[in-house]
Design an enzyme around this catalytic site. Structure first.
Site, PDB file in Angstrom:
ATOM      1  N   PHE A  20       0.822  -1.218   0.000  1.00  0.00           N
ATOM      2  CA  PHE A  20       0.000   0.000   0.000  1.00  0.00           C
ATOM      3  C   PHE A  20       0.848   1.256   0.000  1.00  0.00           C
ATOM      4  O   PHE A  20       0.373   2.334  -0.330  1.00  0.00           O
ATOM      5  CB  PHE A  20      -0.956  -0.024   1.192  1.00  0.00           C
ATOM      6  CG  PHE A  20      -0.415   0.594   2.459  1.00  0.00           C
ATOM      7  CD1 PHE A  20       0.354  -0.142   3.339  1.00  0.00           C
ATOM      8  CD2 PHE A  20      -0.678   1.921   2.769  1.00  0.00           C
ATOM      9  CE1 PHE A  20       0.847   0.427   4.503  1.00  0.00           C
ATOM     10  CE2 PHE A  20      -0.194   2.496   3.924  1.00  0.00           C
ATOM     11  CZ  PHE A  20       0.580   1.748   4.793  1.00  0.00           C
ATOM     12  N   LYS A  21       2.105   1.150   0.364  1.00  0.00           N
ATOM     13  CA  LYS A  21       2.933   2.352   0.448  1.00  0.00           C
ATOM     14  C   LYS A  21       3.101   3.030  -0.904  1.00  0.00           C
ATOM     15  O   LYS A  21       3.361   4.220  -0.972  1.00  0.00           O
ATOM     16  CB  LYS A  21       4.266   2.006   1.091  1.00  0.00           C
ATOM     17  CG  LYS A  21       4.026   1.473   2.512  1.00  0.00           C
ATOM     18  CD  LYS A  21       5.225   1.480   3.371  1.00  0.00           C
ATOM     19  CE  LYS A  21       4.904   1.225   4.833  1.00  0.00           C
ATOM     20  NZ  LYS A  21       4.298  -0.101   5.112  1.00  0.00           N
ATOM     21  N   ASP A  22       2.910   2.276  -2.001  1.00  0.00           N
ATOM     22  CA  ASP A  22       2.961   2.903  -3.322  1.00  0.00           C
ATOM     23  C   ASP A  22       1.915   4.005  -3.471  1.00  0.00           C
ATOM     24  O   ASP A  22       2.140   4.972  -4.192  1.00  0.00           O
ATOM     25  CB  ASP A  22       2.698   1.860  -4.422  1.00  0.00           C
ATOM     26  CG  ASP A  22       3.883   0.931  -4.637  1.00  0.00           C
ATOM     27  OD1 ASP A  22       5.031   1.372  -4.456  1.00  0.00           O
ATOM     28  OD2 ASP A  22       3.644  -0.242  -4.991  1.00  0.00           O
ATOM     29  N   LEU A  28       3.671   6.860  -1.931  1.00  0.00           N
ATOM     30  CA  LEU A  28       5.043   7.141  -2.374  1.00  0.00           C
ATOM     31  C   LEU A  28       5.165   7.314  -3.875  1.00  0.00           C
ATOM     32  O   LEU A  28       6.211   7.733  -4.357  1.00  0.00           O
ATOM     33  CB  LEU A  28       5.994   6.071  -1.850  1.00  0.00           C
ATOM     34  CG  LEU A  28       6.303   6.318  -0.369  1.00  0.00           C
ATOM     35  CD1 LEU A  28       6.921   5.096   0.283  1.00  0.00           C
ATOM     36  CD2 LEU A  28       7.207   7.533  -0.199  1.00  0.00           C
TER      37      LEU A  28
END
Ligand SMILES: *Cc1c(COP(=O)(O)O)cnc(C)c1O
Length: 497
Positions: free
Chosen positions: A111-113, A116
């Protein structure tokens, strides 16, 4: 919109662009909105928007110093075909009792995409707004996923470089392979002896070291952070709560205005805090379910009001949640302390000195929006199997933490509210655990061979972000002692500014 530090005076404000560039406040606090936006949106109309449109709308609410064009091009660049699904965040139908919001279709499969991919866009625009001349050095401590996602987001972005520190032996084989495979001239990735909390606290310390910052400045560089402490990372995450709500309404799964629950596998408390921000500005959320693995310091906090990090640290199969100091909780403390920075300062001092603190009963009284629970390794495996057997749907161990906690909560409380489980990683990122849980057979392979084994079982299309790992030659791992982190940074800056 103005921002301030959770440990600073209300009058000391800065713009969104400045807050995004700084990352962490010099006083050690985190930047928060001085006043939350009170957008005049119509939920029923949000449903018709694409993911990019929802993201732009949310960013506009919080970052009104960026122009509409800047935000437009930012979201288009961030949420394009580097995601393997056009809807960016697919939401499943009801699977084994709940909905799953799939946040893992970006280039690094976690999920960090979602944050980011857009943060570098926000930063490069913020550099223009602030007319900054220094090179930005993104300093990151990672429990696995932030490192890869920041390198992927910032690779070859002019005027930036990324230095990633991760705990040696504290990330999964696929996560390690991903980190060592990132291509780009402005990236540096180094393992540090010790666990994630050690790496993160060193990064915070270096970040706030005035003399060290001056050394960087003299070399034409300035720190910023891509950790979820950066407000520019938190706000984009608010978008998927709104988007998902809209999807469920437009599919007729819920009625417009009907409250729903979100269950969030939690480590640094960033993802779930974005859900709390969404609720705060008007999204009909009933409960936010805070799910922890065996490192269940947050479960105890929500149950007792005592935060106590003096406990064993466990390395689990959900490594991105192996955290005992949840940085973003400070933002929640600030809100439930009625924005009294002195109260936050006192609690953080106690945490620093004794490793624990207890909040006041007034603060405790404001935690009603949350439910908390934890799942151990056995429960996580059982949940992966249960969901697969009931719905032929494979979930990763982090998602399974939330799924398990919710399943038990629903049985015990009888809460029938429609619930969305925040699915934070692709099962292919943790193939060993997922394969073993589903088949009951233990795996004799790790990393990419285990990916292939899981793929044979699931018989689906491998995500592009995994496929490319089979082709890329990865770098050698570099391991340093925590005391060498500063020297490593200086060297990287000397090499690249
Ligand atoms: C980072 C991460 C989490 C925890 O998110 P926080 O914002 O730190 O609470 C959960 N699952 C996965 C897969 C992650 O990468």
């Amino acid at each position: 919109m103005e921002y301030r530090s959770t440990r600073g005076k209300r009058q000391q404000t800065l713009t969104g662009a400045a807050a995004v560039l700084q990352g962490l406040a010099p006083d050690g606090g985190l930047y928060v909105p001085v006043k939350f936006p009170q957008p005049n949106f119509k939920l029923a109309e949000l449903n018709k928007l694409s993911y990019q449109q929802v993201a732009k709308t949310v960013l506009q609410w919080f970052f009104d110093d960026f122009s509409s064009d800047q935000l437009n091009s930012s979201v288009l660049a961030a949420y394009g075909d580097q995601f393997d699904r056009p809807e960016i965040v697919p939401v499943t139908g009801n699977r084994a009792g709940n909905y799953y919001m799939e946040l893992f279709h970006g280039p690094t499969l976690a999920f960090k995409d979602l944050a980011l991919q857009v943060l570098p866009q926000l930063m490069t625009n913020a550099v223009k707004i602030q007319q900054m001349k220094q090179q930005i050095v993104i300093l990151t401590a990672t429990s696995g996923d932030t490192g890869t996602a920041s390198m992927r987001g910032f690779r070859d972005v002019a005027g930036t470089q990324v230095i990633v520190f991760y705990p040696e032996g504290g990330v999964s084989p696929v996560q390690l392979k991903q980190m060592l495979s990132q291509q780009g001239n402005n990236l540096q990735v180094v393992a540090v002896k010790g666990n994630f909390d050690k790496a993160q606290s060193m990064v915070k310390q270096i970040f706030n070291d005035q003399a060290f910052n001056q050394q960087l400045h003299d070399r034409g560089a300035q720190f910023s952070s891509a950790n979820s402490m950066n407000i520019g990372r938190l706000i984009p995450q608010v978008a998927y709560y709104f988007y998902t709500y809209g999807r469920l309404v437009s599919r007729g799964e819920i009625k417009n205005g009907e409250p729903i629950n979100f269950a969030v596998p939690t480590g640094n408390f960033g993802d779930i805090l974005a859900g709390y921000y969404a609720k705060k500005i008007g999204l009909p959320i009933k409960k936010l379910i805070c799910a922890s693995n065996q490192n269940n310091v947050l479960t105890d906090f929500f149950k007792t009001g005592v935060y106590d990090r003096n406990r064993p640290f466990y390395l689990t199969n959900s490594p991105s949640m192996d955290i005992l100091v949840s940085s973003n909780l400070e933002r929640l403390l600030f809100m439930i302390a009625d924005e009294n920075e002195q109260e936050v300062i006192n609690l953080m001092e106690q945490l620093q000195q004794n490793g624990k603190y207890e909040i006041s009963s007034a603060m405790k009284g404001q935690l009603g929006d949350f439910v908390a629970g934890s799942a151990n390794e056995g429960e996580i495996s059982q949940e992966i199997k249960r969901v697969f057997d009931e719905a032929q749907y494979a979930i990763d161990p982090h998602t399974a933490v939330a799924s398990s906690v919710v399943h038990r909560y629903q049985q015990e409380s009888g809460d029938k509210t429609p619930t969305v489980i925040v699915s934070t990683a692709s099962p292919y990122k943790f193939p060993e655990t997922v394969f073993a849980a589903i088949t009951g057979a233990s795996v004799n392979q790790t990393g990419l061979p285990a990916v292939s084994q899981l793929n044979q079982l699931l018989q689906d299309e491998l995500p592009a972000g995994i496929k490319e790992l089979f082709e890329i030659e990865s770098k050698r791992e570099i391991v340093i002692a925590p005391e060498r982190m500063e020297a490593t940074i200086i060297k990287s800056v000397n090499d690249r500014v």
